[in-house]
Design a protein around this motif. Sequence first.
Motif, mmCIF file in Angstrom:
data_model
loop_
_atom_site.group_PDB
_atom_site.id
_atom_site.type_symbol
_atom_site.label_atom_id
_atom_site.label_comp_id
_atom_site.label_asym_id
_atom_site.label_seq_id
_atom_site.Cartn_x
_atom_site.Cartn_y
_atom_site.Cartn_z
ATOM 1 N N ALA A 28 41.860 18.020 50.735
ATOM 2 C CA ALA A 28 41.633 18.026 52.180
ATOM 3 C C ALA A 28 40.168 17.746 52.481
ATOM 4 O O ALA A 28 39.275 18.115 51.719
ATOM 5 C CB ALA A 28 42.055 19.357 52.783
ATOM 6 N N ALA A 29 39.930 17.056 53.623
ATOM 7 C CA ALA A 29 38.581 16.753 54.093
ATOM 8 C C ALA A 29 38.492 17.154 55.561
ATOM 9 O O ALA A 29 39.517 17.427 56.198
ATOM 10 C CB ALA A 29 38.275 15.264 53.906
ATOM 11 N N PRO A 30 37.301 17.223 56.134
ATOM 12 C CA PRO A 30 37.168 17.631 57.536
ATOM 13 C C PRO A 30 37.934 16.724 58.488
ATOM 14 O O PRO A 30 38.223 15.561 58.179
ATOM 15 C CB PRO A 30 35.654 17.530 57.781
ATOM 16 C CG PRO A 30 35.034 17.668 56.425
ATOM 17 C CD PRO A 30 35.995 17.026 55.486
ATOM 18 N N ALA A 31 38.267 17.281 59.668
ATOM 19 C CA ALA A 31 38.927 16.549 60.760
ATOM 20 C C ALA A 31 40.284 16.006 60.361
ATOM 21 O O ALA A 31 40.712 14.955 60.823
ATOM 22 C CB ALA A 31 38.023 15.419 61.255
ATOM 23 N N GLY A 32 40.996 16.735 59.486
ATOM 24 C CA GLY A 32 42.346 16.337 59.111
ATOM 25 C C GLY A 32 42.418 15.186 58.138
ATOM 26 O O GLY A 32 43.505 14.704 57.829
ATOM 27 N N ALA A 33 41.279 14.711 57.633
ATOM 28 C CA ALA A 33 41.275 13.614 56.673
ATOM 29 C C ALA A 33 41.521 14.161 55.269
ATOM 30 O O ALA A 33 41.699 15.367 55.063
ATOM 31 C CB ALA A 33 39.944 12.870 56.734
ATOM 32 N N CYS A 34 41.568 13.264 54.297
ATOM 33 C CA CYS A 34 41.718 13.707 52.908
ATOM 34 C C CYS A 34 41.011 12.724 51.990
ATOM 35 O O CYS A 34 40.680 11.604 52.380
ATOM 36 C CB CYS A 34 43.192 13.842 52.524
ATOM 37 S SG CYS A 34 44.083 12.280 52.430
ATOM 38 N N THR A 35 40.765 13.169 50.768
ATOM 39 C CA THR A 35 40.154 12.322 49.754
ATOM 40 C C THR A 35 41.049 12.297 48.526
ATOM 41 O O THR A 35 41.889 13.178 48.320
ATOM 42 C CB THR A 35 38.754 12.835 49.358
ATOM 43 O OG1 THR A 35 38.895 14.141 48.761
ATOM 44 C CG2 THR A 35 37.833 12.914 50.569
ATOM 45 N N LEU A 36 40.867 11.276 47.711
ATOM 46 C CA LEU A 36 41.519 11.198 46.407
ATOM 47 C C LEU A 36 40.435 11.324 45.342
ATOM 48 O O LEU A 36 39.489 10.529 45.315
ATOM 49 C CB LEU A 36 42.258 9.870 46.236
ATOM 50 C CG LEU A 36 43.633 9.728 46.873
ATOM 51 C CD1 LEU A 36 44.267 8.407 46.442
ATOM 52 C CD2 LEU A 36 44.554 10.879 46.509
ATOM 53 N N ALA A 71 33.926 4.247 55.396
ATOM 54 C CA ALA A 71 32.878 4.223 54.364
ATOM 55 C C ALA A 71 31.493 4.376 54.989
ATOM 56 O O ALA A 71 30.638 5.094 54.461
ATOM 57 C CB ALA A 71 32.969 2.927 53.562
ATOM 58 N N GLN A 72 31.276 3.716 56.133
ATOM 59 C CA GLN A 72 29.975 3.821 56.799
ATOM 60 C C GLN A 72 29.732 5.234 57.321
ATOM 61 O O GLN A 72 28.619 5.750 57.268
ATOM 62 C CB GLN A 72 29.910 2.813 57.945
ATOM 63 C CG GLN A 72 29.860 1.363 57.482
ATOM 64 C CD GLN A 72 29.952 0.385 58.642
ATOM 65 O OE1 GLN A 72 30.096 0.787 59.795
ATOM 66 N NE2 GLN A 72 29.875 -0.903 58.340
ATOM 67 N N GLN A 73 30.783 5.857 57.854
ATOM 68 C CA GLN A 73 30.632 7.170 58.464
ATOM 69 C C GLN A 73 30.452 8.278 57.433
ATOM 70 O O GLN A 73 29.736 9.248 57.667
ATOM 71 C CB GLN A 73 31.840 7.468 59.351
ATOM 72 C CG GLN A 73 31.928 6.574 60.585
ATOM 73 C CD GLN A 73 33.260 6.687 61.281
ATOM 74 O OE1 GLN A 73 34.155 7.408 60.842
ATOM 75 N NE2 GLN A 73 33.426 5.967 62.384
ATOM 76 N N THR A 74 31.129 8.162 56.296
ATOM 77 C CA THR A 74 31.126 9.242 55.313
ATOM 78 C C THR A 74 30.192 8.999 54.133
ATOM 79 O O THR A 74 29.842 9.943 53.421
ATOM 80 C CB THR A 74 32.546 9.455 54.757
ATOM 81 O OG1 THR A 74 32.955 8.275 54.031
ATOM 82 C CG2 THR A 74 33.534 9.721 55.889
ATOM 83 N N GLY A 75 29.811 7.741 53.914
ATOM 84 C CA GLY A 75 28.999 7.434 52.747
ATOM 85 C C GLY A 75 29.798 7.439 51.453
ATOM 86 O O GLY A 75 29.216 7.339 50.371
ATOM 87 N N GLN A 76 31.134 7.547 51.551
ATOM 88 C CA GLN A 76 31.997 7.542 50.372
ATOM 89 C C GLN A 76 32.718 6.199 50.268
ATOM 90 O O GLN A 76 32.984 5.555 51.276
ATOM 91 C CB GLN A 76 33.069 8.642 50.472
ATOM 92 C CG GLN A 76 32.556 10.060 50.354
ATOM 93 C CD GLN A 76 33.708 11.048 50.472
ATOM 94 O OE1 GLN A 76 34.507 10.979 51.404
ATOM 95 N NE2 GLN A 76 33.790 11.963 49.526
ATOM 96 N N PRO A 77 33.061 5.787 49.044
ATOM 97 C CA PRO A 77 33.955 4.634 48.923
ATOM 98 C C PRO A 77 35.330 5.003 49.489
ATOM 99 O O PRO A 77 35.700 6.182 49.503
ATOM 100 C CB PRO A 77 34.024 4.384 47.415
ATOM 101 C CG PRO A 77 33.704 5.714 46.797
ATOM 102 C CD PRO A 77 32.723 6.373 47.733
ATOM 103 N N THR A 78 36.045 4.013 49.976
ATOM 104 C CA THR A 78 37.353 4.272 50.559
ATOM 105 C C THR A 78 38.450 3.648 49.711
ATOM 106 O O THR A 78 38.219 2.670 48.988
ATOM 107 C CB THR A 78 37.451 3.711 51.990
ATOM 108 O OG1 THR A 78 37.171 2.301 51.959
ATOM 109 C CG2 THR A 78 36.481 4.410 52.921
#
Length: 339
Positions: A28-36, A71-78
Motif C-alpha cells: 500500500a502507498a499513500p492516497a489509495g495507491a500501491c507499489t510493487l 513518476a514525476q510526482q513520486t520520484g519512483q519508476p512506474t
Amino acid sequence: MKADPPIPLPERAAQALAALGVPAQCRAAPAGACTLRLGPKGQWTEYRAVAAPALARATLGAALMQARQAAQQTGQPTVLLAEHVTPPLADDLRAQGQPFADAAGNAWLPAPLVLITGRKPLSKPVLPATGRADTPAGLKVLFALLCQPELADATHRAIAAAAGVALGGVPAVLQDLHQQGNLPMLGQRRRLDATRLLLDRWAQTYARRLRPKTLKALYTTPLFDTWAEWGLTPAEGLWGGEPAAGLLTNYLRPGALTLYTPRLPPQFMARQRMSNVTGPVTERVVEWRMPFWGELPPGPRPDIVPPVLVYADLLATGDGRCIETAELLYEQYLAATFP
C-alpha cells in the motif's frame, strides 16, 4: 453465502510474477495507491503501480501519460499494470521505455531484469464495473466540462446543451462525477477538479468507449500533402487529431487527416478528389468523424476542434511521435487549466 471479493489487479499481477519465480510483493502507498516491490530481499526495486486494466493500442498514449506523471510526482519508476498485454503491445511499451506487468504473467521490468511475453490469460479478463460517467453520455458531459470548467456550476439544461446529451441523463452523471471526487462542492456550488490526471483518465476512456463510435468513413486523396491549403471552413468541418496538432504546434507532419463534420459536402469531396478506402489502408487517409458535442465555445482557431479533443485523439493513435506532440500541445494549451 457471499462470494469472495475479487482480487485487485496489482495483487494478481504480483502473484503471476511470483508464480514465474520473480519475487514480487504488492504494498500500500499513500492516497489509495500501491507499489510493487520486485526482486530478492535487500536488492528489490520498488515501482509505483499505475493500473490500466483495458490496455490496448488506443489507450496506450493516455496510460503512458499517467505513468509518466506518477513518476514525476513520486520520484519512483512506474509499472503499468494490465489484465493482458499482447506481444505487439509489449513491443510498443518497450519502445517507449515503459515497464509493464499483467495478470497473465507477461512483463518487462528493467530492474530486476524480466522479459516475459506471449503468455495468454487463463480466462477472459473481467473489467471492473463502470459508472454513468464512463458511458458515452457521461464522457460527453465530462468533455464539455473539460472544455469549459466554469460550466460545472451551470444549470443541468446548460450542461446538456453544451454536451449534446439528453437533459434527463445529466443529474446521474454529475452525481457519479461527484462520488468519484471529480466534481466536489464548494459551499453550494459545484466545481470541476481540473487536474491532468482527470484529463488523461478521460482521454483513456474516450479512446475505448466513445472514439470508435465517431468514425464514419475513410478516404484517400492524391492531394493529401496539400491539406493545409484546402481552405477548410467551419461550415465544411473541423480539423482534429494530427492536422489540428500540426496547426496548433507547427511540430507534427500528419500521417492521417482527421476531419469532424456531421456531413461531408460533395463539393468539398470533389474538390479534394476524395475516394473511399478499399483494402487495408491505414496511413495517409482522411478520417471522417462525427462531432459528438453540443454548444461549446470556439477554440484557439475556428477550423479545429477543442484542444482537449486534439490531445485525446493524438494519444489514441498510440504512435510515439503523436504522443510526443500531445505533450507539447498540453504544455502550450492545456497546462494552465489542468496542472
